[in-house]
Motif scaffolding. Structure first.
Motif, PDB file in Angstrom:
ATOM      1  N   VAL A  16     -25.904  11.657 -44.174  1.00 23.24           N
ATOM      2  CA  VAL A  16     -27.374  12.057 -44.321  1.00 23.24           C
ATOM      3  C   VAL A  16     -28.412  10.906 -44.377  1.00 23.24           C
ATOM      4  N   THR A  19     -29.352   9.457 -41.286  1.00 25.58           N
ATOM      5  CA  THR A  19     -30.179  10.263 -40.295  1.00 25.58           C
ATOM      6  C   THR A  19     -31.520  10.357 -40.879  1.00 25.58           C
ATOM      7  N   ARG A  20     -31.701   9.884 -42.074  1.00 29.87           N
ATOM      8  CA  ARG A  20     -32.961   9.798 -42.842  1.00 29.87           C
ATOM      9  C   ARG A  20     -33.559   8.457 -42.705  1.00 29.87           C
ATOM     10  N   ALA A  50     -23.004  16.815 -43.116  1.00 29.10           N
ATOM     11  CA  ALA A  50     -24.225  16.195 -42.929  1.00 29.10           C
ATOM     12  C   ALA A  50     -25.166  16.925 -41.885  1.00 29.10           C
ATOM     13  N   SER A  54     -28.860  18.074 -42.581  1.00 28.21           N
ATOM     14  CA  SER A  54     -29.772  17.612 -41.982  1.00 28.21           C
ATOM     15  C   SER A  54     -30.108  18.256 -40.821  1.00 28.21           C
ATOM     16  N   SER A  57     -29.607  16.590 -36.980  1.00 35.44           N
ATOM     17  CA  SER A  57     -30.556  15.561 -36.772  1.00 35.44           C
ATOM     18  C   SER A  57     -29.966  14.959 -35.501  1.00 35.44           C
TER      19      SER A  57
END
Length: 128
Positions: A16, A19-20, A50, A54, A57
């Motif tokens: 995660v 992805t950020r 995740a 998310s 993503s």
């Protein structure tokens, strides 16, 4: 004994974080990718968690499709250790990440090291 090509396992929190846009996770991935034949372990249960967190993503697809990425599953014969570890860490995805890392002789990259505090010695954990 030959060394596993998997150098690090990413748990759901590390995935995660990637992805950020986490620079810390990106640097670890780049270091592993620079080592010929080395791979980043992505437990399938961590990927599913995740994805759920998310909202699917595009960066998750980017991670999974990296040449150095290897999607991993717990060994079905390890169902009992998985259950015991899940009882300790409180989440099935985290339990799978740590058991896979132990089996491969590497560490788990995590943004939630407290999940693993109940494991002997805190487990094979690298916090981000």
């Amino acid at each position: 004994m030959t060394r596993s090509p998997v150098r690090i396992v990413l748990d759901a929190s590390a995935i995660v974080a990637f992805t950020r846009g986490s620079i810390d996770v990106g640097e670890v991935i780049a270091e592993v990718a620079d080592e010929e034949g080395a791979q980043i372990g992505l437990p399938v249960l961590c990927l599913a968690e995740a994805y759920r967190v998310s909202a699917g993503s595009d960066r998750l697809d980017l991670l999974v499709n990296r040449p150095a990425a290897l999607i991993l599953s717990p060994d079905p014969e390890d169902w009992r250790p998985l259950a015991v570890t899940c009882d300790t860490v409180g989440r099935l995805d985290a339990a799978s990440a740590v058991l896979i890392a132990i089996d491969l002789g590497c560490d788990v990259l995590t943004a939630q090291p407290g999940l693993y505090a109940g494991l002997a010695g805190g487990g094979p954990i690298i916090p981000i």
